[in-house]
Design a protein around this motif. Sequence first.
Motif: not given
Length: 424
Positions: A177, A181-182, A198, A202-203, A222
């Motif tokens: 992520w 954002h996270y 989550y 995820t990115s 991560h």
Amino acid sequence: MESNVKTKPFSVEWWENFKNNTGNMSFPVIRKRIFNNDIDELRESIFEMFQNLKHEKEALAWRVWLDGEINPDLEKQIVADPMKSEADFSPWCQRNFGDKKFGIILNDGQRYSKKTRDLVSKYFEPILEKKPPLGGINFSIFVGNYGWTPIGIHQDHTGSFVMHLHLGPGTKEMFMWEQKHYKNTLNGRENEMEIEQYLPFTSYDYSFESGDIFFMPWNFYHVGRSEEISIGLTVWFNYTTVDGLFNGIYSSGIKEIISDIEDPTLNEIVQLKNYKDCELDAQIENLLQSVDEDVLNSTFSEFMEDQIQDYTNALISNDWYDRGAIKEKLELAYDLPDDQKVSLIISPMRYVKHNDVLKIFHRADKIDLAYHEDVVSLIERINERKIDTVENLIQGLFSDWPEGIGKRIVEIFVENCVLQMENK
């Protein structure tokens, strides 16, 4: 981002492409089947690592989990019964963990295997030559079928970049992520163990197999997942912050200054941790008497410049690894015979003249000797020759010194694991 570049893996051109494809090392990337030819050799080097844990004199930087719980008893068991070979690996896992989920994270792995160090240095030589990390490089080893990484969703320390070399045999997944954002959008926490909630956000996420290399910069949250037994070798490049580098070098310099002081109160005073408890002038006087006069007479800038030079030379002498390999310092019970053959262990010595002292660096350690041109000549002979006898190395040197000094310096190098004695 996944990429298969046609240039030779780990060449200068390959790393240039890698840099471009990661936005100047700013986002994750995976490259498939990059070091397939070296997998067996790398696995054997990891087994060698675990066999050498028993030689460690300091506390091991590692953790062992069984079914999600840290298990100190298994740490002792693994040291006593390490994995030994590819053929032994599966029986070893069954013998020690049965059918349970287990995980091992071993840090400072660079201390325990010359073979691993040599292989990794070969891969990353173009990076180390062009932009070496001033915080050094180190290894972490991940072994097991632990499911989610036991420390949950997390972020690595600032300025670090990690290269994961996956050795299998099982696959591994990685979920990432972006930092803002996270933290800001998902309100995520460090070491979050409730991971599934989550995953839809995820990115990046990747799955990697034996021979794949995975890169990730420090600023991504991560978590990994290993459902099958696998081994991962992660190589950390520590491009530390200025503050982190300065504080580390300063602290190291202070520790060296007070290394012979036995009074713990004085240690704390020097490090400015407990100066309020210093009530007696005698304590300060004792402290100052224990510090080298050159240090007392130097300015802070001069002190730091000297420490930075020592730190950098120590890193370079150790191929940029941030800690030296484990080694047994010897106490020779006899004089070396003239015909005894000796050779350098791993890398050449580095040296620098400081006042009347010659500072000698090898594998991150430092030896101080009185400066003399003959000592420099001896070091240069040792660095040039793969194997030579004691007699040949000191021939024509130290003629105006007391008898036996040249041989004694060679013995000092042997005792400090700079040189090794060859079988006759």
